[in-house]
Design an enzyme around this catalytic site. Structure first.
Site, mmCIF file in Angstrom:
data_model
loop_
_atom_site.group_PDB
_atom_site.id
_atom_site.type_symbol
_atom_site.label_atom_id
_atom_site.label_comp_id
_atom_site.label_asym_id
_atom_site.label_seq_id
_atom_site.Cartn_x
_atom_site.Cartn_y
_atom_site.Cartn_z
ATOM 1 N N HIS A 91 -6.529 -1.458 -2.864
ATOM 2 C CA HIS A 91 -4.898 -1.796 -3.220
ATOM 3 C C HIS A 91 -4.829 -2.656 -4.556
ATOM 4 O O HIS A 91 -4.875 -3.908 -4.442
ATOM 5 C CB HIS A 91 -4.406 -2.536 -2.172
ATOM 6 C CG HIS A 91 -4.221 -1.960 -0.945
ATOM 7 N ND1 HIS A 91 -3.020 -1.268 -0.391
ATOM 8 C CD2 HIS A 91 -5.292 -1.580 0.150
ATOM 9 C CE1 HIS A 91 -3.245 -0.676 0.851
ATOM 10 N NE2 HIS A 91 -4.614 -0.784 1.227
ATOM 11 N N LYS A 106 31.376 -22.968 5.742
ATOM 12 C CA LYS A 106 31.288 -23.249 7.030
ATOM 13 C C LYS A 106 29.838 -23.064 7.699
ATOM 14 O O LYS A 106 29.222 -23.827 8.372
ATOM 15 C CB LYS A 106 32.256 -22.772 7.731
ATOM 16 C CG LYS A 106 32.436 -23.242 9.243
ATOM 17 C CD LYS A 106 32.506 -24.969 9.296
ATOM 18 C CE LYS A 106 33.865 -25.511 8.496
ATOM 19 N NZ LYS A 106 35.287 -25.572 9.326
ATOM 20 N N GLU A 112 11.404 -20.380 18.351
ATOM 21 C CA GLU A 112 10.278 -20.757 17.763
ATOM 22 C C GLU A 112 9.776 -21.472 16.726
ATOM 23 O O GLU A 112 8.740 -22.198 16.575
ATOM 24 C CB GLU A 112 9.765 -19.166 17.244
ATOM 25 C CG GLU A 112 9.572 -18.121 18.388
ATOM 26 C CD GLU A 112 10.620 -17.558 18.358
ATOM 27 O OE1 GLU A 112 11.799 -17.757 18.061
ATOM 28 O OE2 GLU A 112 10.449 -16.189 18.819
ATOM 29 N N CYS A 115 -5.249 3.994 -1.025
ATOM 30 C CA CYS A 115 -5.610 3.749 0.277
ATOM 31 C C CYS A 115 -5.336 5.022 1.108
ATOM 32 O O CYS A 115 -6.084 6.144 0.761
ATOM 33 C CB CYS A 115 -4.991 2.744 0.928
ATOM 34 S SG CYS A 115 -6.245 1.867 2.443
ATOM 35 N N PHE A 116 -4.477 5.283 2.108
ATOM 36 C CA PHE A 116 -4.053 6.424 2.730
ATOM 37 C C PHE A 116 -3.944 7.573 1.333
ATOM 38 O O PHE A 116 -4.171 8.545 1.804
ATOM 39 C CB PHE A 116 -3.021 6.303 3.708
ATOM 40 C CG PHE A 116 -3.017 7.150 4.842
ATOM 41 C CD1 PHE A 116 -4.150 7.580 5.321
ATOM 42 C CD2 PHE A 116 -1.717 7.733 5.306
ATOM 43 C CE1 PHE A 116 -4.354 8.341 6.406
ATOM 44 C CE2 PHE A 116 -1.812 8.719 6.382
ATOM 45 C CZ PHE A 116 -3.050 8.966 7.056
ATOM 46 N N GLY A 117 -3.144 7.137 0.525
ATOM 47 C CA GLY A 117 -2.849 8.186 -0.358
ATOM 48 C C GLY A 117 -4.171 8.469 -1.027
ATOM 49 O O GLY A 117 -4.178 9.870 -1.359
ATOM 50 N N PHE A 118 -5.131 7.660 -1.202
ATOM 51 C CA PHE A 118 -6.417 8.116 -1.716
ATOM 52 C C PHE A 118 -7.215 9.189 -0.819
ATOM 53 O O PHE A 118 -7.651 10.191 -1.205
ATOM 54 C CB PHE A 118 -7.345 6.942 -2.043
ATOM 55 C CG PHE A 118 -8.887 7.091 -2.125
ATOM 56 C CD1 PHE A 118 -9.246 7.472 -3.465
ATOM 57 C CD2 PHE A 118 -9.447 7.075 -1.166
ATOM 58 C CE1 PHE A 118 -10.673 7.549 -3.490
ATOM 59 C CE2 PHE A 118 -10.892 7.295 -1.224
ATOM 60 C CZ PHE A 118 -11.501 7.433 -2.442
ATOM 61 N N GLY A 124 16.431 -15.010 0.674
ATOM 62 C CA GLY A 124 15.541 -15.261 -0.261
ATOM 63 C C GLY A 124 14.850 -16.468 -0.357
ATOM 64 O O GLY A 124 14.660 -17.074 -1.466
ATOM 65 N N GLU A 129 -2.234 -3.264 -6.139
ATOM 66 C CA GLU A 129 -0.887 -3.958 -6.263
ATOM 67 C C GLU A 129 -0.940 -5.389 -5.782
ATOM 68 O O GLU A 129 -0.215 -6.249 -6.464
ATOM 69 C CB GLU A 129 0.197 -3.135 -5.222
ATOM 70 C CG GLU A 129 -0.126 -3.395 -3.685
ATOM 71 C CD GLU A 129 -1.029 -2.127 -3.381
ATOM 72 O OE1 GLU A 129 -1.728 -1.673 -4.232
ATOM 73 O OE2 GLU A 129 -1.142 -2.032 -2.105
HETATM 74 N N1 GLN Z 1 -5.167 4.626 7.820
HETATM 75 C C1 GLN Z 1 -6.086 4.561 6.770
HETATM 76 C C2 GLN Z 1 -7.503 3.787 7.252
HETATM 77 O O1 GLN Z 1 -7.297 2.980 8.228
HETATM 78 C C3 GLN Z 1 -5.672 3.894 5.200
HETATM 79 C C4 GLN Z 1 -5.299 2.298 5.509
HETATM 80 C C5 GLN Z 1 -4.092 2.099 4.418
HETATM 81 O O2 GLN Z 1 -3.483 3.018 3.930
HETATM 82 N N2 GLN Z 1 -4.356 0.725 4.406
HETATM 83 O O3 GLN Z 1 -8.412 3.958 6.580
#
Ligand code: GLN
Length: 541
Positions: free
Chosen positions: A508, A190, A150, A382-385, A16, A510
């Site tokens: 995105h 420890k 590293e 994104c991919f969901g769209f 954290g 979010e």
């Molecule tokens: N794979 C998809 C693209 O490259 C969606 C990417 C994502 O969800 N960030 O467009």
């Protein structure tokens, strides 16, 4: 004079540090100081963009298109600031810069070494952020655990900074785990002591130690940490387990950590004002309602893969006084047995997040279809769209085997296709369409009601997009593309007005969601899930 706070970690990673670094920033902000935060990632990758989320959790995206460590997300959320890709420093970047200089001849005649060349490069990167961000305090979190090979050049660089910046302008905070033994209930210091020794071996004596423990450390543990760490007891703090991580700045400030840091750095002591933060925490801790969301994804085994998304949902929840319960469901489960889809009936909303590659896509499409047909609120990112477009094309527009060319390059209906500028790209690193881009919103749409604006800037990370050849077909069947790029050629938001709440975006949201100021699409989704559960008509916003 800028002050530098360095945060190191001991015993094991994931204790954290990111939250503690953010919390230090919050305590300073609450006293009126301007802060920024840097994350050092000692791995050799130039950035986080080429890593699988299972390795390091989600890839966070900054306004300027950096693909960074997810800790930048915590800094932005806690501190309500926008960071640059320069706030994430990696070994890869440092060496890339040095080798480039060496080839150019900048070190002509000399032997290029870790000390001073690599350490100088690290220090100059930290100082550059300090200079550009115009702040009072720069927090620098060193990723990994002290003792990692590293991490050594980075620790050496921050060690040197004490000498160069002065005692009153630098502070070393060491965070380490204090486990509690199951059998005796004893708090074991420890491992922490060993990690402090490891730090000293490099030449850093911590000024503050934060014990990460399940419970508040007892006086015996405190005495030992102080004695063996050679620091006063007032400089030992405990980050114990709390219900929500947003409580961490509050519990550390109660222990007077904020005051101690100000004294030590000779910053003027003003009483903290955390009222707004407390109100948000109160809302999170005392919900009046509860909703269950099914997150149908591909990296469901690791919650950190979707951390900004789950936080954005929680920000939305806090505003609706609603506790959000997220169940992470592997999309492949639906492919193996389509009967499992009926499980989604137990949820108030279906959420399909970002994603790459083929695995699980058919399962996600099935989940989207189920949400659409059963009028369950849906949000796609994104991919969901993109998969919501595929689902609509296949099942409403009768475009058989429609797909994204990312999944099926031979599809007869490439409704999602590679963006033209991506066609000749060979390198995978930092070559997607990244960062904040302008989105134009159509007046009168749900998007317009949610964003209450006609122009927004949202963060992106993708290579594929809606193929405009299919626009007319889809729009004639009732799909509305309510957000586009300024030239109108790139689809950014979709909504389906015949549904209770069906909304998705190429960007995105979010990444811009903040406690107390949820991102509009997440807020809209949460509110819709709640209203539907309460038997109300679809929210008007
Ligand atoms: N794979 C998809 C693209 O490259 C969606 C990417 C994502 O969800 N960030 O467009």
């Amino acid at each position: 004079m800028v002050k530098f706070v360095f945060v190191t970690g001991g015993v094991l990673s994931s204790v954290g540090k990111g939250i503690i670094t953010s919390s230090i920033g919050k305590m300073l902000q609450a006293r009126g100081f301007r802060v920024t935060a840097i994350k050092i990632d000692p791995y050799v990758n130039v950035d986080a963009g080429t890593m699988n989320p299972y390795m390091h959790g989600e890839v966070y995206v900054t306004d300027d298109g950096g693909e960074t460590d997810l800790d930048l997300g915590w800094y932005e959320r806690f501190l309500n600031i926008n960071l640059s890709k320069e706030n994430n420093i990696t070994t890869g970047q440092v060496y890339q810069a040095i080798i480039e200089k060496e080839r150019r001849g900048s070190f002509l005649g000399r032997c290029v070494q870790i000390v001073p060349h690599v350490t100088n490069e690290i220090k100059s990167r930290i100082r550059k952020v300090a200079k550009q961000s115009n702040v009072d305090v720069v927090l620098t979190e060193c990723g990994g655990t002290v003792g990692d090979i590293e991490g050594l050049p980075f620790l050496e660089a921050i060690r040197q900074m004490r000498l160069e910046e002065g005692y009153e302008n630098t502070l070393y905070v060491h965070v380490a785990l204090v486990p509690i033994l199951d059998v005796t209930g004893e708090m074991k210091t420890k491992p922490l002591q060993h990690s402090v020794n490891e730090l000293r071996r490099i030449g850093i004596q911590p000024d503050i130690i934060v014990a990460r423990c399940e419970k508040m450390i007892d006086s015996e543990a405190l005495r030992k940490i102080s004695l063996f760490g050679t620091i006063p007891r007032e400089a030992v703090f405990c980050s114990y387990t709390v219900q929500t991580i947003y409580q961490v700045p509050l519990i550390l400030d109660e222990q007077r950590m904020g005051d101690y840091i100000c004294e030590r750095l000779k910053l003027s002591k003003t009483p903290p004002n955390m009222d707004e933060w407390k109100r948000f925490v109160d809302a999170v801790l005392n919900p009046r309602h509860e909703i269950k969301i099914a997150l149908v994804g591909k990296y469901a085994g690791l919650a950190d893969s979707y951390v900004s998304m789950s936080e954005a949902l929680r920000h939305g929840g806090a505003l609706c006084q609603t506790r959000i319960i997220i169940e992470y469901i592997e999309a492949e489960r639906f492919e193996q047995n389509s009967k499992e889809l009926s499980l989604l009936k137990n949820f108030d909303g279906v959420f399909v997040p970002y994603g790459f590659g083929k695995r699980g896509t058919e399962g996600k499409i099935m989940a989207i279809q189920f949400a659409r047909q059963n009028n369950i609120p849906f949000l796609g990112i994104c991919f969901g769209f993109q998969l919501a477009v595929v689902e609509f094309a296949r099942n409403i527009c009768n475009l058989k085997n429609a797909n994204s060319t990312e999944i099926d390059p031979e599809t007869p209906h490439p409704v999602i296709d590679l963006m033209p500028e991506q066609k000749h790209i060979e390198y995978k690193g930092a070559t997607m369409r990244l960062g904040a881009h302008k989105v134009i919103i159509k007046p009168g749409t749900l998007a317009h009601k949610l964003y209450k604006a006609e122009e927004i800037y949202e963060r992106h990370r993708h290579r594929f997009e809606v193929n405009v050849d299919y626009l007319q077909t889809m729009e004639s069947q009732g799909l509305v593309f309510s957000g586009t790029s300024p030239d109108g050629r790139r689809m950014e938001i979709l909504e389906f007005p015949n549904h209770y709440f069906f909304f998705a975006s190429q960007f995105h949201g979010e990444f811009k969601s903040r406690p107390g100021k949820p991102d509009p699409e997440y807020y809209g989704f949460v509110k819709a899930c709640l209203d539907r559960k309460l038997g109300k008509p679809a929210p008007e916003f």
